[in-house]
Design a protein around this motif. Structure first.
Motif, PDB file in Angstrom:
ATOM      1  N   PRO A 387      -5.504 -13.474   2.627  1.00  0.00           N
ATOM      2  CA  PRO A 387      -5.240 -14.872   2.256  1.00  0.00           C
ATOM      3  C   PRO A 387      -3.740 -15.199   2.267  1.00  0.00           C
ATOM      4  O   PRO A 387      -3.361 -16.358   2.421  1.00  0.00           O
ATOM      5  N   ARG A 388      -2.903 -14.192   2.107  1.00  0.00           N
ATOM      6  CA  ARG A 388      -1.439 -14.407   2.171  1.00  0.00           C
ATOM      7  C   ARG A 388      -0.922 -14.136   3.588  1.00  0.00           C
ATOM      8  O   ARG A 388       0.269 -13.906   3.778  1.00  0.00           O
ATOM      9  N   ASP A 389      -1.840 -14.104   4.548  1.00  0.00           N
ATOM     10  CA  ASP A 389      -1.509 -13.844   5.963  1.00  0.00           C
ATOM     11  C   ASP A 389      -0.891 -12.457   6.186  1.00  0.00           C
ATOM     12  O   ASP A 389      -0.135 -12.241   7.126  1.00  0.00           O
ATOM     13  N   VAL A 390      -1.196 -11.542   5.300  1.00  0.00           N
ATOM     14  CA  VAL A 390      -0.734 -10.162   5.489  1.00  0.00           C
ATOM     15  C   VAL A 390      -1.899  -9.352   6.062  1.00  0.00           C
ATOM     16  O   VAL A 390      -3.009  -9.400   5.535  1.00  0.00           O
ATOM     17  N   HIS A 391      -1.613  -8.674   7.153  1.00  0.00           N
ATOM     18  CA  HIS A 391      -2.659  -7.895   7.831  1.00  0.00           C
ATOM     19  C   HIS A 391      -2.345  -6.400   7.773  1.00  0.00           C
ATOM     20  O   HIS A 391      -1.233  -6.009   7.397  1.00  0.00           O
ATOM     21  N   ALA A 392      -3.328  -5.606   8.169  1.00  0.00           N
ATOM     22  CA  ALA A 392      -3.145  -4.147   8.162  1.00  0.00           C
ATOM     23  C   ALA A 392      -1.875  -3.753   8.918  1.00  0.00           C
ATOM     24  O   ALA A 392      -1.134  -2.864   8.495  1.00  0.00           O
ATOM     25  N   ILE A 393      -1.631  -4.422  10.029  1.00  0.00           N
ATOM     26  CA  ILE A 393      -0.472  -4.064  10.860  1.00  0.00           C
ATOM     27  C   ILE A 393       0.839  -4.287  10.102  1.00  0.00           C
ATOM     28  O   ILE A 393       1.795  -3.520  10.246  1.00  0.00           O
ATOM     29  N   ASP A 394       0.892  -5.334   9.258  1.00  0.00           N
ATOM     30  CA  ASP A 394       2.123  -5.619   8.501  1.00  0.00           C
ATOM     31  C   ASP A 394       2.392  -4.525   7.474  1.00  0.00           C
ATOM     32  O   ASP A 394       3.534  -4.131   7.258  1.00  0.00           O
ATOM     33  N   ILE A 395       1.312  -4.059   6.857  1.00  0.00           N
ATOM     34  CA  ILE A 395       1.460  -2.971   5.878  1.00  0.00           C
ATOM     35  C   ILE A 395       1.921  -1.700   6.598  1.00  0.00           C
ATOM     36  O   ILE A 395       2.808  -0.989   6.131  1.00  0.00           O
ATOM     37  N   ALA A 396       1.328  -1.462   7.776  1.00  0.00           N
ATOM     38  CA  ALA A 396       1.711  -0.290   8.565  1.00  0.00           C
ATOM     39  C   ALA A 396       3.201  -0.328   8.895  1.00  0.00           C
ATOM     40  O   ALA A 396       3.922   0.668   8.731  1.00  0.00           O
ATOM     41  N   LYS A 397       3.674  -1.479   9.354  1.00  0.00           N
ATOM     42  CA  LYS A 397       5.089  -1.569   9.762  1.00  0.00           C
ATOM     43  C   LYS A 397       6.026  -1.422   8.566  1.00  0.00           C
ATOM     44  O   LYS A 397       7.120  -0.864   8.685  1.00  0.00           O
ATOM     45  N   PHE A 398       5.601  -1.918   7.395  1.00  0.00           N
ATOM     46  CA  PHE A 398       6.416  -1.765   6.185  1.00  0.00           C
ATOM     47  C   PHE A 398       6.563  -0.283   5.817  1.00  0.00           C
ATOM     48  O   PHE A 398       7.633   0.159   5.385  1.00  0.00           O
ATOM     49  N   LEU A 432       2.402  12.688  -1.539  1.00  0.00           N
ATOM     50  CA  LEU A 432       1.335  11.691  -1.687  1.00  0.00           C
ATOM     51  C   LEU A 432       1.734  10.635  -2.719  1.00  0.00           C
ATOM     52  O   LEU A 432       1.487   9.440  -2.526  1.00  0.00           O
ATOM     53  N   ASP A 433       2.377  11.075  -3.798  1.00  0.00           N
ATOM     54  CA  ASP A 433       2.800  10.118  -4.829  1.00  0.00           C
ATOM     55  C   ASP A 433       3.811   9.124  -4.261  1.00  0.00           C
ATOM     56  O   ASP A 433       3.744   7.924  -4.532  1.00  0.00           O
ATOM     57  N   ALA A 434       4.739   9.614  -3.461  1.00  0.00           N
ATOM     58  CA  ALA A 434       5.737   8.724  -2.856  1.00  0.00           C
ATOM     59  C   ALA A 434       5.060   7.733  -1.912  1.00  0.00           C
ATOM     60  O   ALA A 434       5.424   6.542  -1.859  1.00  0.00           O
ATOM     61  N   PHE A 435       4.081   8.221  -1.166  1.00  0.00           N
ATOM     62  CA  PHE A 435       3.338   7.343  -0.253  1.00  0.00           C
ATOM     63  C   PHE A 435       2.565   6.280  -1.040  1.00  0.00           C
ATOM     64  O   PHE A 435       2.553   5.100  -0.673  1.00  0.00           O
ATOM     65  N   VAL A 436       1.961   6.711  -2.134  1.00  0.00           N
ATOM     66  CA  VAL A 436       1.203   5.775  -2.976  1.00  0.00           C
ATOM     67  C   VAL A 436       2.140   4.687  -3.504  1.00  0.00           C
ATOM     68  O   VAL A 436       1.797   3.495  -3.508  1.00  0.00           O
ATOM     69  N   VAL A 437       3.339   5.086  -3.905  1.00  0.00           N
ATOM     70  CA  VAL A 437       4.318   4.103  -4.403  1.00  0.00           C
ATOM     71  C   VAL A 437       4.605   3.068  -3.312  1.00  0.00           C
ATOM     72  O   VAL A 437       4.628   1.857  -3.564  1.00  0.00           O
ATOM     73  N   ALA A 438       4.788   3.540  -2.074  1.00  0.00           N
ATOM     74  CA  ALA A 438       5.091   2.618  -0.970  1.00  0.00           C
ATOM     75  C   ALA A 438       3.905   1.696  -0.693  1.00  0.00           C
ATOM     76  O   ALA A 438       4.084   0.491  -0.456  1.00  0.00           O
ATOM     77  N   MET A 439       2.720   2.244  -0.717  1.00  0.00           N
ATOM     78  CA  MET A 439       1.521   1.431  -0.486  1.00  0.00           C
ATOM     79  C   MET A 439       1.356   0.392  -1.603  1.00  0.00           C
ATOM     80  O   MET A 439       0.946  -0.746  -1.356  1.00  0.00           O
ATOM     81  N   ARG A 440       1.667   0.785  -2.824  1.00  0.00           N
ATOM     82  CA  ARG A 440       1.551  -0.150  -3.948  1.00  0.00           C
ATOM     83  C   ARG A 440       2.618  -1.240  -3.838  1.00  0.00           C
ATOM     84  O   ARG A 440       2.366  -2.400  -4.124  1.00  0.00           O
ATOM     85  N   GLU A 441       3.787  -0.840  -3.365  1.00  0.00           N
ATOM     86  CA  GLU A 441       4.862  -1.818  -3.171  1.00  0.00           C
ATOM     87  C   GLU A 441       4.452  -2.841  -2.103  1.00  0.00           C
ATOM     88  O   GLU A 441       4.711  -4.038  -2.238  1.00  0.00           O
ATOM     89  N   ALA A 442       3.786  -2.345  -1.058  1.00  0.00           N
ATOM     90  CA  ALA A 442       3.322  -3.251   0.006  1.00  0.00           C
ATOM     91  C   ALA A 442       2.322  -4.260  -0.565  1.00  0.00           C
ATOM     92  O   ALA A 442       2.388  -5.463  -0.259  1.00  0.00           O
ATOM     93  N   ALA A 443       1.420  -3.777  -1.397  1.00  0.00           N
ATOM     94  CA  ALA A 443       0.421  -4.673  -1.980  1.00  0.00           C
ATOM     95  C   ALA A 443       1.091  -5.717  -2.867  1.00  0.00           C
ATOM     96  O   ALA A 443       0.708  -6.894  -2.876  1.00  0.00           O
ATOM     97  N   GLU A 444       2.116  -5.277  -3.599  1.00  0.00           N
ATOM     98  CA  GLU A 444       2.852  -6.194  -4.472  1.00  0.00           C
ATOM     99  C   GLU A 444       3.592  -7.257  -3.655  1.00  0.00           C
ATOM    100  O   GLU A 444       3.549  -8.447  -3.968  1.00  0.00           O
ATOM    101  N   LEU A 445       4.248  -6.797  -2.581  1.00  0.00           N
ATOM    102  CA  LEU A 445       4.975  -7.735  -1.716  1.00  0.00           C
ATOM    103  C   LEU A 445       4.022  -8.726  -1.054  1.00  0.00           C
ATOM    104  O   LEU A 445       4.380  -9.884  -0.825  1.00  0.00           O
TER     105      LEU A 445
END
Lengths: 478, 444
Positions: A387-398, A432-445
């Motif tokens: 809904p915020r126009d964020v797609h899987a590809i945007d998360i991947a690139k982040f 894995l924890d560092a990756f999780v932090v990045a994934m959570r940051e992506a969701a927040e952004l």
């Protein structure tokens, strides 16, 4: 960065050949010669070294970053395996085929023989060939074996059944061997729909191709039923070994009822994938299919010596010039020897633990279409971010900007906006924890500042590339 | 041992996060009836034990001086090739699905494509195939797709292993493979003309042939095109340093094995196959292709392109099932070609021929041995022996020399013929030794 052809300076030379110790031969007739020398670059050795070192720095590999590509098992490759491979390199393959030449290749033949026996025990198959050069060629070889089997039994078969979540190589391999492909949809629980499968099954089906755990990282509890139904209909069952890393020591496809399997040595046995190969795709079969295996076969005599056999009248023939990607097999064999029974089992256990850990740490922020205990990989969906126009590809690139290679996106096809994460067993909890932090940051952004995600990556030498232009212009060389 | 980093404490914390009592609980989705019946493997080893064991095995391989080819060649590999291709960023990367962090591999493959196009004289190639034999099979399948026909003519002077791979690949398709028996090592043009008609999709030839003979297939291109068929030529890339390219001959597709370009012999693999073609055929080419494009700021960059032919999109309608190719080996090929350069490759090709011509004369001087008259050869040639080639080769092998490939097992009736290969690595001393030992094996 400039192309190596753009760095070329006429008259510059790199490697010098040894001085000739024989006279120059009379030149060949002009009509057999090329009009002018091929336009290769002209550079000094240092020019070449700087160029390729520069290119390497524009690449990410497992040795530089976490590389959680789902469906592709990118585990760390131990350096000892490289040392093992170096022990064997200079041997000419033809020597083993000369009269009396087998005796000179006993070491190399022993490695191939040893690896084949290990794969038999790991997969529960009765015989294995290491000849296929990659997983997809293993699949095609397997389908050829199935075709030869049916032909020998006088059965006319037209179809191969594949689930819609299968790897694209499955239907392509079946078609290459001349079969029509019947695609069966997935059920809501994420696996091949049993009723649709039963409806598709008939006496003209040659085989069913299954990946288990499947491309969602889920283990199909109906797998034996599928094998039994197929066999009752006169079809064989093919096991795509791409996800074998999840079940070492836990399940052997041969025990479940599968007839043919391929194994990706570069995945399960952790050999380098070199930016797209080489791979190696040994094929295992049950007893009834042994006569059809490609030759040469490697045999062991009563006195322990190895020989090559080419006298199988029912053999499908050859799928590669020699004995497969031997250099890859050595690395995989070294890996199997080092891990052994406990190490291989532990590899699967920790691969599964890592995947479930990542899944549990992210499922509050990303949609999880199949919320079950997963095997070695888990598949999220970016639909909550859409809904915020964020797609899987945007998360991947982040994630690239955060120093990680992205997971697989947009596969499997039966999950919208799929993000498929396979951490593998060689990654630590800290990673894995560092990756999780990045994934959570992506969701927040995605909630607060989606523009950051749309702009990514910004840390790479180039930003997002225009794929449409590449396909339209078709500039594939200079 | 293994390469897992987990401590007991970490495993405990992770299980707690997952909500599982132990690791075994994670395998509960697998019904107990499906569990492995056995897993009878030896216990793991340390790296030192593993290396000791494999060193012992490697020691069981004998040392020989190879005068054999058969599609794989003992060439020099500059040290730079190992060092550069061995860089971890190339070596431990996967398929470049995310182009922004794989520009190194992508640009290298674009440059590789350029080098192969320039060598073969064509406008398009892919980012490599498995090996030369499978590349020829892919070329046959490509021609079948392009023409919509169902007949393939295969010259008997093509490498026997490659011919067998073509037959294996096509065995289950409604396709007729017609082998044209070789005319003493070259294409039998009369027999080919008799078989060539408007049912043919392709004529498959090799240059130099398996017998080492150099040919010019310009006339065959014209004849094939005259009845709507394609000409695909399998070529030995080192020979392209001097020989007329398939493009110059008017062929449609060129294939070959790239082992001779910077890849060690490796007991037959890995190496790489290449397939190049006329640009118009781009949508029918199998495998991956790298294309040039621009990023959002207009900077040049590279991506995998024209993927609508490939298995991950087209599934059963793809041009091929190939997914993994041989990128790292192709990279070695590019580094090799860059290090030798334009003049270096030509010089290497000439050196190969010089050495082979010297050997030809040396062997012709051996009592009872003759070199059949025929077309010129590159770095392989056949000799006729006064007795069976099998026993002669076996006798020389016992003296540490692989004298050549006896042709009888691939070409019945040629039991007294030997195919001898001489690369730039064979010294004058080794060639003279071969001649002496051959004389000894034949007459003592």
């Amino acid at each position: 960065m400039e192309l190596i052809f753009e760095k070329s300076v006429a008259g510059r030379a790199g490697v010098r050949l040894p001085a000739s110790d024989v006279p120059d031969a009379t030149p060949l007739p002009g009509e057999l010669l090329r009009a002018e020398a091929a336009g290769l670059p002209e550079l000094s050795e240092l020019d070449v070294v700087r160029h390729f070192t520069g290119l390497s720095r524009r690449n990410v590999g497992v040795d530089t970053s976490f590389y959680p590509l789902g469906s592709c098992t990118m585990k760390y490759n131990g350096k000892a395996m490289e040392e093992a491979a170096k022990l064997f390199t200079p041997f000419h393959p033809m020597v083993a085929m000369l009269p009396g030449g087998e005796s000179l290749a006993q070491g190399s033949l022993a490695v191939l023989y040893g690896m084949e026996r290990q794969i038999e025990e790991i997969t529960g198959m009765d015989a294995v060939t290491c000849q296929p050069l990659a997983g997809a060629q293993g699949e095609m070889t397997g389908i050829m074996l199935i075709a030869a089997y049916h032909k020998a039994h006088g059965a006319k078969k037209r179809y191969i059944i594949v689930p819609d979540s299968s790897h694209g190589t499955n239907p392509a391999s079946a078609a290459m061997v001349g079969y029509e492909v019947v695609t069966v949809p997935s059920a809501p629980y994420g696996d091949m729909d049993l009723d649709a499968f039963k409806a598709a099954l008939n006496g003209e089906v040659a085989a069913v191709m299954m990946t288990c755990p499947n491309t969602l990282g889920l283990f199909n509890p109906h797998i034996r039923e599928i094998c039994d139904l197929a066999h009752a209909a006169g079809a064989l069952v093919y096991y795509d070994g791409a996800n074998l890393n999840a079940i070492l020591g836990k399940v052997r496809p041969g025990d479940v009822g599968f007839d043919v399997i391929h194994v990706n040595l570069h995945k399960t046995f952790g050999t380098p994938h070199g930016g797209g190969g080489p791979g190696s795709g040994p094929v295992g079969v049950k007893e009834a299919l042994i006569p059809f295996l490609p030759h040469p076969r490697i045999l062991r005599g009563k006195d322990g010596t190895f020989s090559l056999s080419t006298d199988g009248p029912k053999s499908i023939g050859r799928v590669a010039n020699f004995y497969g990607n031997f250099g890859v097999v050595v690395r995989a064999y070294a890996y199997a020897l080092m891990l052994g029974r406990e190490g291989l089992t532990k590899a699967s256990e920790l691969a599964v633990l890592n995947a479930n850990y990542v899944m549990s740490r992210l499922k509050d922020l990303y949609d999880l279409p199949y919320d079950q205990t997963c095997m070695h990989e888990c598949v999220f969906s970016a639909t909550r971010q859409m809904p915020r126009d964020v797609h899987a590809i945007d998360i991947a690139k982040f994630l690239i900007d955060k120093g990680f290679h992205p997971p697989t996106v947009y596969f499997p096809l039966n999950v919208k906006e799929a993000i498929m994460i396979e951490p593998t067993e060689t990654e630590s909890k800290s990673t894995l924890d560092a990756f999780v932090v990045a994934m959570r940051e992506a969701a927040e952004l995605a909630e607060k500042d989606p523009a950051v995600l749309k702009k990514a990556p910004v840390t790479t030498p180039i930003s997002r590339l225009d794929e449409t232009k590449a396909a339209r212009d078709q500039k594939v060389c200079v | 041992m293994g390469f897992t980093p987990h401590t007991k404490e970490e495993i405990r914390e992770m299980l707690a996060a997952v909500g599982a009592a132990d690791i075994e609980e994670l395998f509960r989705p697998i019904p107990t009836g499906l569990r492995a019946k056995s897993f009878d493997l030896p216990p793991g080893m340390s790296e030192f034990e593993m290396l000791d064991g494999l060193r012992e095995l490697a020691g069981r391989n004998g040392h020989i001086v190879p005068f054999v080819g058969g599609g794989f060649y003992d060439h020099l590999v500059p040290a730079a090739v190992d060092h550069l291709a061995g860089r971890a960023e190339f070596y431990t990367a996967y398929t470049p699905y995310q182009p922004e962090c794989s520009q190194g591999t992508l640009q290298a493959l674009f440059e590789y494509q350029t080098a192969v196009c320039r060598l073969t004289g064509f406008g398009v190639t892919n980012a490599s195939l498995y090996d030369g034999g499978t590349a020829l099979a892919e070329a046959a399948m490509m021609a079948l797709r392009v023409t919509g026909r169902s007949r393939v003519l295969l010259d008997g002077a093509v490498n026997p292993f490659s011919r067998e791979i073509v037959r294996t690949y096509l065995a289950n398709l409604p396709v007729e493979v017609v082998e044209v028996p070789t005319l003493d090592g070259t294409l039998d043009r009369k027999r080919l003309a008799a078989e060539l008609d408007d049912r043919c999709a392709a004529v498959l030839v090799q240059n130099p042939t398996f017998f080492g003979c150099v040919d010019d297939y310009t006339d065959i291109s014209a004849k094939a095109h005259g009845c709507g068929a394609l000409l695909a030529a399998s070529v030995y890339p080192v020979s392209l340093g001097i020989l007329k390219s398939p493009g110059e001959m008017g062929a449609d597709i060129a294939v070959g094995d790239g082992q001779s370009l910077g890849n060690p012999l490796n007991f037959g693999g890995p190496s790489f196959g290449f397939l190049a073609a006329r640009k118009e055929l781009i949508r029918n080419i199998p495998g991956r292709i790298v294309g040039e494009t621009v990023d959002r700021e207009g900077r040049r960059g590279f991506v995998l392109t024209i993927q609508a032919r490939e298995q991950h999109i087209k599934r059963h309608k793809a041009t091929s099932n190939i997914c993994t190719n041989q990128s790292l080996c192709a990279l070695r090929g590019l580094i090799f070609l860059s290090a030798l350069g334009k003049n270096g490759l030509a010089e290497l090709a000439r050196r190969n021929r010089d050495k082979a011509e010297y050997a030809k004369a040396a062997l012709a001087a051996v009592r009872g041995v003759s070199v059949p008259a025929g077309p010129p050869t590159f770095n392989e040639f056949t000799v006729r022996l006064p007795k069976g080639a099998d026993e002669t080769v076996a006798a020389l092998l016992r003296r540490g020399i692989a004298a050549g490939v006896p042709l009888g097992r691939y070409y019945p009736g040629m039991e007294d013929r030997l195919l001898v290969t001489v690369t730039e690595k064979r010294t004058k001393g080794e060639i003279n030794l071969l001649a002496r030992e051959l004389e000894a094996a034949l007459w003592s």
